[in-house]
Design a protein around this motif. Structure first.
Motif, PDB file in Angstrom:
ATOM      1  N   GLU A  53       7.442   2.598  -7.797  1.00 46.02           N
ATOM      2  CA  GLU A  53       8.870   2.270  -7.835  1.00 46.02           C
ATOM      3  C   GLU A  53       9.603   2.916  -6.664  1.00 46.02           C
ATOM      4  OE1 GLU A  53       9.672   2.069 -12.643  1.00 46.02           O
ATOM      5  OE2 GLU A  53       9.697   4.012 -11.650  1.00 46.02           O
ATOM      6  N   LEU A  54       9.257   4.168  -6.401  1.00 47.79           N
ATOM      7  CA  LEU A  54       9.869   4.872  -5.268  1.00 47.79           C
ATOM      8  C   LEU A  54       9.528   4.171  -3.962  1.00 47.79           C
ATOM      9  CD1 LEU A  54      11.508   7.331  -4.244  1.00 47.79           C
ATOM     10  CD2 LEU A  54       9.326   8.569  -4.113  1.00 47.79           C
ATOM     11  N   ALA A  55       8.273   3.773  -3.813  1.00 47.63           N
ATOM     12  CA  ALA A  55       7.846   3.056  -2.599  1.00 47.63           C
ATOM     13  C   ALA A  55       8.656   1.773  -2.438  1.00 47.63           C
ATOM     14  CB  ALA A  55       6.354   2.749  -2.656  1.00 47.63           C
ATOM     15  N   THR A 101       3.311   8.228  -0.940  1.00 44.31           N
ATOM     16  CA  THR A 101       2.545   9.423  -1.305  1.00 44.31           C
ATOM     17  C   THR A 101       2.580  10.441  -0.171  1.00 44.31           C
ATOM     18  OG1 THR A 101       1.118   8.158  -2.776  1.00 44.31           O
ATOM     19  CG2 THR A 101       0.254  10.266  -1.974  1.00 44.31           C
ATOM     20  N   ARG A 102       2.348   9.981   1.068  1.00 46.24           N
ATOM     21  CA  ARG A 102       2.385  10.895   2.222  1.00 46.24           C
ATOM     22  C   ARG A 102       3.792  11.449   2.459  1.00 46.24           C
ATOM     23  NH1 ARG A 102      -0.811   6.831   4.146  1.00 46.24           N
ATOM     24  NH2 ARG A 102       0.790   6.026   5.540  1.00 46.24           N
ATOM     25  N   THR A 103       4.819  10.692   2.076  1.00 48.43           N
ATOM     26  CA  THR A 103       6.202  11.138   2.228  1.00 48.43           C
ATOM     27  C   THR A 103       6.536  12.200   1.193  1.00 48.43           C
ATOM     28  OG1 THR A 103       6.866   9.002   3.120  1.00 48.43           O
ATOM     29  CG2 THR A 103       8.620  10.366   2.200  1.00 48.43           C
ATOM     30  N   ASP A 147       5.123   1.238   1.955  1.00 52.39           N
ATOM     31  CA  ASP A 147       3.849   1.076   1.271  1.00 52.39           C
ATOM     32  C   ASP A 147       3.637   2.251   0.297  1.00 52.39           C
ATOM     33  OD1 ASP A 147       0.751   1.927   1.523  1.00 52.39           O
ATOM     34  OD2 ASP A 147       0.960  -0.255   1.679  1.00 52.39           O
ATOM     35  N   PRO A 148       3.002   2.022  -0.859  1.00 51.92           N
ATOM     36  CA  PRO A 148       2.763   3.125  -1.794  1.00 51.92           C
ATOM     37  C   PRO A 148       2.004   4.309  -1.188  1.00 51.92           C
ATOM     38  CG  PRO A 148       2.408   1.051  -2.914  1.00 51.92           C
ATOM     39  CD  PRO A 148       2.633   0.727  -1.450  1.00 51.92           C
TER      40      PRO A 148
END
Length: 162
Positions: A65-67, A78-80, A73-74
């Motif tokens: 959802e955040l992505a 995750t890396r963010t 991209d998801p």
């Protein structure tokens, strides 16, 4: 031209492209942003700040959802979020409702930092735009909002490359 402006182009669309490029490349903008996005010894990126502000705006997010909200991209999400977790600004755990998902939220510290950045950015914007009449600021807001809406609408209608 000592102010850094260029001659007014005959084509208003070309003038808008030039203005957007100048804004993106502006060294003073980047320097002001650096002060706003500093957390301890770490400089957050604009995408990390966007993620932190999203996280602080809602109790909990699933990573996908955040992505989607950030338009990334998801795996990029995750890396963010990883550095935000390391800095204690976010907390991540398996989603209790469905363990296939990962839930993420702003920590108490993350909410505090997000609030500081939001207030500082607003104060900076007010200082920068203080010489501009209020009606011009309102018109700038209206036009920039319309510009972004049109870009998003156009992007939705443009087929992706194969």
């Amino acid at each position: 031209m000592s102010s850094g402006t260029t001659a007014e182009p005959l084509d208003p669309d070309a003038g808008l492209v030039e203005a957007v490029l100048r804004l993106r490349r502006s060294s003073p903008s980047r320097l002001l942003q650096q002060d706003l996005y500093q957390v301890g010894d770490t400089q957050l990126t604009p995408v990390q700040v966007d993620a932190l502000e999203c996280l602080a705006g809602r109790p909990v997010w699933r990573m996908h959802e955040l992505a989607a909200r950030l338009g990334i991209d998801p795996s990029t999400a995750t890396r963010t979020v990883d550095p935000l977790v390391r800095l204690g600004l976010a907390e991540r755990e398996p989603d209790p409702a469905n363990r296939r998902y990962v839930s993420v939220r702003a920590s108490r510290r993350g909410k505090t930092v997000s609030g500081r950045i939001t207030r500082a950015r607003l104060a900076l914007m007010r200082d920068v735009l203080a010489p501009m009449p209020a009606e011009d600021r309102a018109e700038l807001t209206r036009l920039l909002t319309q510009y972004v809406d049109l870009i998003e609408e156009y992007a939705r209608g443009v087929p992706s490359a194969p």
